[in-house]
Design an enzyme around this catalytic site. Structure first.
Site, PDB file in Angstrom:
ATOM      1  N   TYR A  56       0.845  -1.194   0.000  1.00  0.00           N
ATOM      2  CA  TYR A  56       0.000   0.000   0.000  1.00  0.00           C
ATOM      3  C   TYR A  56       0.878   1.241   0.000  1.00  0.00           C
ATOM      4  O   TYR A  56       1.798   1.338   0.806  1.00  0.00           O
ATOM      5  CB  TYR A  56      -0.929   0.025   1.223  1.00  0.00           C
ATOM      6  CG  TYR A  56      -2.371  -0.005   0.783  1.00  0.00           C
ATOM      7  CD1 TYR A  56      -2.901   1.071   0.083  1.00  0.00           C
ATOM      8  CD2 TYR A  56      -3.183  -1.105   1.016  1.00  0.00           C
ATOM      9  CE1 TYR A  56      -4.208   1.038  -0.383  1.00  0.00           C
ATOM     10  CE2 TYR A  56      -4.483  -1.145   0.556  1.00  0.00           C
ATOM     11  CZ  TYR A  56      -4.996  -0.064  -0.143  1.00  0.00           C
ATOM     12  OH  TYR A  56      -6.280  -0.096  -0.608  1.00  0.00           O
ATOM     13  N   GLU A  58      -0.490   4.761  -0.623  1.00  0.00           N
ATOM     14  CA  GLU A  58      -1.281   5.976  -0.859  1.00  0.00           C
ATOM     15  C   GLU A  58      -0.415   7.209  -0.626  1.00  0.00           C
ATOM     16  O   GLU A  58       0.331   7.277   0.351  1.00  0.00           O
ATOM     17  CB  GLU A  58      -2.499   6.002   0.070  1.00  0.00           C
ATOM     18  CG  GLU A  58      -3.637   5.150  -0.448  1.00  0.00           C
ATOM     19  CD  GLU A  58      -4.877   5.242   0.421  1.00  0.00           C
ATOM     20  OE1 GLU A  58      -4.826   5.873   1.491  1.00  0.00           O
ATOM     21  OE2 GLU A  58      -5.906   4.667   0.011  1.00  0.00           O
ATOM     22  N   ASP A 207      -4.759  14.052 -25.414  1.00  0.00           N
ATOM     23  CA  ASP A 207      -4.884  12.654 -25.005  1.00  0.00           C
ATOM     24  C   ASP A 207      -4.100  11.801 -25.998  1.00  0.00           C
ATOM     25  O   ASP A 207      -4.571  11.514 -27.095  1.00  0.00           O
ATOM     26  CB  ASP A 207      -6.373  12.272 -24.975  1.00  0.00           C
ATOM     27  CG  ASP A 207      -6.589  10.808 -24.612  1.00  0.00           C
ATOM     28  OD1 ASP A 207      -5.598  10.058 -24.510  1.00  0.00           O
ATOM     29  OD2 ASP A 207      -7.761  10.419 -24.431  1.00  0.00           O
ATOM     30  N   THR A 233      -1.867   6.314 -22.365  1.00  0.00           N
ATOM     31  CA  THR A 233      -1.840   4.967 -21.805  1.00  0.00           C
ATOM     32  C   THR A 233      -0.440   4.424 -22.024  1.00  0.00           C
ATOM     33  O   THR A 233       0.258   4.811 -22.966  1.00  0.00           O
ATOM     34  CB  THR A 233      -2.833   4.002 -22.489  1.00  0.00           C
ATOM     35  OG1 THR A 233      -2.407   3.773 -23.834  1.00  0.00           O
ATOM     36  CG2 THR A 233      -4.253   4.569 -22.505  1.00  0.00           C
ATOM     37  N   LYS A 236      -0.462   0.843 -25.146  1.00  0.00           N
ATOM     38  CA  LYS A 236      -0.778   0.782 -26.573  1.00  0.00           C
ATOM     39  C   LYS A 236       0.538   0.827 -27.362  1.00  0.00           C
ATOM     40  O   LYS A 236       1.344  -0.082 -27.214  1.00  0.00           O
ATOM     41  CB  LYS A 236      -1.783   1.875 -26.928  1.00  0.00           C
ATOM     42  CG  LYS A 236      -3.121   1.667 -26.171  1.00  0.00           C
ATOM     43  CD  LYS A 236      -4.197   2.675 -26.493  1.00  0.00           C
ATOM     44  CE  LYS A 236      -5.445   2.402 -25.649  1.00  0.00           C
ATOM     45  NZ  LYS A 236      -6.484   3.442 -25.821  1.00  0.00           N
ATOM     46  N   ARG A 242      -0.468  -2.416 -18.781  1.00  0.00           N
ATOM     47  CA  ARG A 242      -1.768  -1.756 -18.866  1.00  0.00           C
ATOM     48  C   ARG A 242      -1.855  -0.644 -17.812  1.00  0.00           C
ATOM     49  O   ARG A 242      -1.745  -0.925 -16.618  1.00  0.00           O
ATOM     50  CB  ARG A 242      -2.845  -2.811 -18.599  1.00  0.00           C
ATOM     51  CG  ARG A 242      -4.265  -2.391 -18.783  1.00  0.00           C
ATOM     52  CD  ARG A 242      -5.136  -3.611 -18.993  1.00  0.00           C
ATOM     53  NE  ARG A 242      -4.699  -4.264 -20.213  1.00  0.00           N
ATOM     54  CZ  ARG A 242      -4.987  -3.816 -21.453  1.00  0.00           C
ATOM     55  NH1 ARG A 242      -5.778  -2.774 -21.625  1.00  0.00           N
ATOM     56  NH2 ARG A 242      -4.517  -4.437 -22.509  1.00  0.00           N
TER      57      ARG A 242
HETATM   58  C1  PLP Z   1      -7.582   3.795 -25.055  1.00  0.00           C
HETATM   59  C2  PLP Z   1      -7.949   5.223 -24.876  1.00  0.00           C
HETATM   60  C3  PLP Z   1      -8.273   5.744 -23.614  1.00  0.00           C
HETATM   61  C4  PLP Z   1      -8.536   4.885 -22.400  1.00  0.00           C
HETATM   62  O1  PLP Z   1      -7.600   4.006 -22.003  1.00  0.00           O
HETATM   63  P1  PLP Z   1      -7.989   2.817 -20.984  1.00  0.00           P
HETATM   64  O2  PLP Z   1      -6.669   2.400 -20.468  1.00  0.00           O
HETATM   65  O3  PLP Z   1      -8.717   1.797 -21.779  1.00  0.00           O
HETATM   66  O4  PLP Z   1      -8.857   3.392 -19.917  1.00  0.00           O
HETATM   67  C5  PLP Z   1      -8.475   7.109 -23.499  1.00  0.00           C
HETATM   68  N1  PLP Z   1      -8.387   7.911 -24.559  1.00  0.00           N
HETATM   69  C6  PLP Z   1      -8.130   7.447 -25.797  1.00  0.00           C
HETATM   70  C7  PLP Z   1      -8.064   8.412 -26.932  1.00  0.00           C
HETATM   71  C8  PLP Z   1      -7.919   6.088 -25.993  1.00  0.00           C
HETATM   72  O5  PLP Z   1      -7.693   5.635 -27.216  1.00  0.00           O
END
Ligand code: PLP
Length: 435
Positions: A56, A58, A207, A233, A236, A242
């Site tokens: 933990y 936090e 994003d 993220t 990807k 993840r």
């Molecule tokens: C995949 C994605 C997310 C979210 O990612 P998660 O890990 O699945 O929550 C947010 N914004 C965009 C543009 C994405 O392609």
């Protein structure tokens, strides 16, 4: 490659062990073309399977609410430092559990419930967390949506409509403008968004969930230093575990950190943060630049092959890792749902996706989204992508012929056998057990 990863003692749970063994086989013997997926390195897998899952933590390094965080602190500091170095950022928060939580934390840090946010519409290529009515984001904030330009015969359409972004920004006066997509195949230049945000006094959130690895690998322009906040993220194109992360200027660091914890999350996943640190270091190596360039070349080769088979490519092609196919030009009757199902039977894993102004529902769709990130990691090149394009067309053309589907399934198995993403035994690996 880390050869010292021991096979996990999952013999105590044969039920889960069997399922994981089957999943390893699935990943090895079928084509992974889901644009948001990748194969992590064994080192990333090992870190995310580590004893830090027991801890933990936090709070933040040096300011934890629990004892015993001497190593968790160093791990998280390492991850933050590596993220900043990789992207040239002033501040990094590596605690978001996912891309969705990173976005929610960014909104929480920048605006109040009910405030206006300008972002891309889901069916034009945006993400659920960009204000979809079924997402908490759409229920909490007032989202206004922009889209892409109309499709054009010569492929020059279906680009982010910056005139629309500017017009909506002027009339709606959003507090935040969001750039970033989940099904868009072109480079997103952050600079025009910055200009528009400055003109109307809005924050600019980029994003980078999908292109984070392409940005780290130097093949896409970086939004860091242009946008106020960058979310991404780590799983990807960046090829890490993840999870999510946030980059920002120092002035916003306190706000962003407070929004992630205690604003949104409880204890961070320090085992995943360790794996993020590993991935950031991997992405800083010269080999990752070659990887990112190969991802883009491979997507272009796949797009070219599909175009030759009569599929219309949304936005006329690709400049990133994704290909968005309009199935209607290939076969007016064929839906994304049916295409995804039959391809699955042939061992070709991808997802149906709406195309801009899709007449079919998000559950049915007229499109397929494909990605090159994972199979590029496995070592495939342009020749393999050309073959994959042919196999996709063959299966879809003969989708009612079980013999053809079975034949392609065997071709896929043979192809994947030459490009094993994990030549070494993995924890729970049936091959390791057989030794
Ligand atoms: C995949 C994605 C997310 C979210 O990612 P998660 O890990 O699945 O929550 C947010 N914004 C965009 C543009 C994405 O392609």
């Amino acid at each position: 490659m880390n050869a010292s990863v021991p096979p996990a003692p999952l013999s105590s749970d044969p039920e889960v062990a069997a399922l994981l063994a089957e999943e390893i086989e699935r990943q090895r013997t079928t084509l992974q073309l889901i644009a948001s997926e990748n194969f992590t390195s064994p080192a990333v897998l090992a870190a995310s399977a580590s004893v830090l899952t027991n801890k933990y933590a936090e709070g933040y390094p040096g300011r934890r609410y629990y004892g015993g965080n001497v190593h968790a602190d160093r791990v998280e500091d390492l991850a933050r430092t590596r993220a900043c170095a990789l992207f040239g950022a002033e501040h990094a928060n590596v605690q978001p559990h996912a891309g969705a939580s990173a976005n929610l934390a960014a909104y929480l840090a920048l605006v109040e419930p009910g405030d206006t946010i300008l972002a891309m519409r889901l069916d034009q290529g945006g993400h659920l967390t960009h204000g979809s009515p079924v997402s908490i984001t759409g229920k909490t904030y007032r989202f206004v949506a922009y889209g892409v330009t109309p499709a054009a015969e010569d492929g020059s359409g279906e680009r982010i409509d910056l005139d629309q972004v500017r017009d909506l920004a002027r009339t709606e006066r959003p507090r935040v403008i969001v750039a970033g997509t989940t099904a868009y195949t072109r480079i997103i230049d952050p600079r025009p968004f910055r200009e528009i945000a400055d003109e109307v006094g809005a924050y600019f959130l980029f994003d980078a969930a999908h292109p984070a690895g392409l940005i780290a690998g130097g093949v896409h322009p970086s939004p860091v230093g242009v946008a106020d906040v960058v979310t991404f993220t780590t799983h990807k194109t960046l090829r890490g575990p993840r999870g999510g992360a946030i980059l920002c200027r120092s002035e916003l660091a306190k706000q962003i950190d407070a929004a992630v914890f205690p604003g949104l999350q409880g204890g961070p996943l320090e085992h995943v943060i360790a794996a993020k640190a590993v991935a950031f270091a991997e992405a800083a190596r010269p080999a990752f630049r070659d990887y990112a360039a190969a991802v883009v070349r491979n997507a272009a080769a796949l797009a070219h092959a599909l175009d030759a088979q009569g599929f219309r490519l949304v936005a006329g092609g690709t400049e990133n890792h994704t290909v968005l196919v309009d199935l209607r030009s290939f076969d007016a009757e064929l839906t994304g749902k049916v295409a995804q199902e039959v391809l699955d039977r042939a061992g070709i894993t991808c997802n149906r996706n709406q195309i801009p102004d899709d007449p079919r529902s998000p559950f049915v769709t007229s499109g397929l989204r494909l990605g090159s990130a994972a199979e590029t990691t496995a070592g495939m090149g342009e020749a393999e992508m050309a073959l994959v394009g042919e196999l996709i067309a063959r299966v879809l053309r003969h989708r009612d012929d079980d013999a053809v589907v079975a034949e392609v399934r065997e071709q896929v198995r043979t192809l994947c056998g030459k490009f094993d993403p994990y030549p070494l035994p993995l924890p729970g690996d049936p091959r390791a057990v057989r030794r």
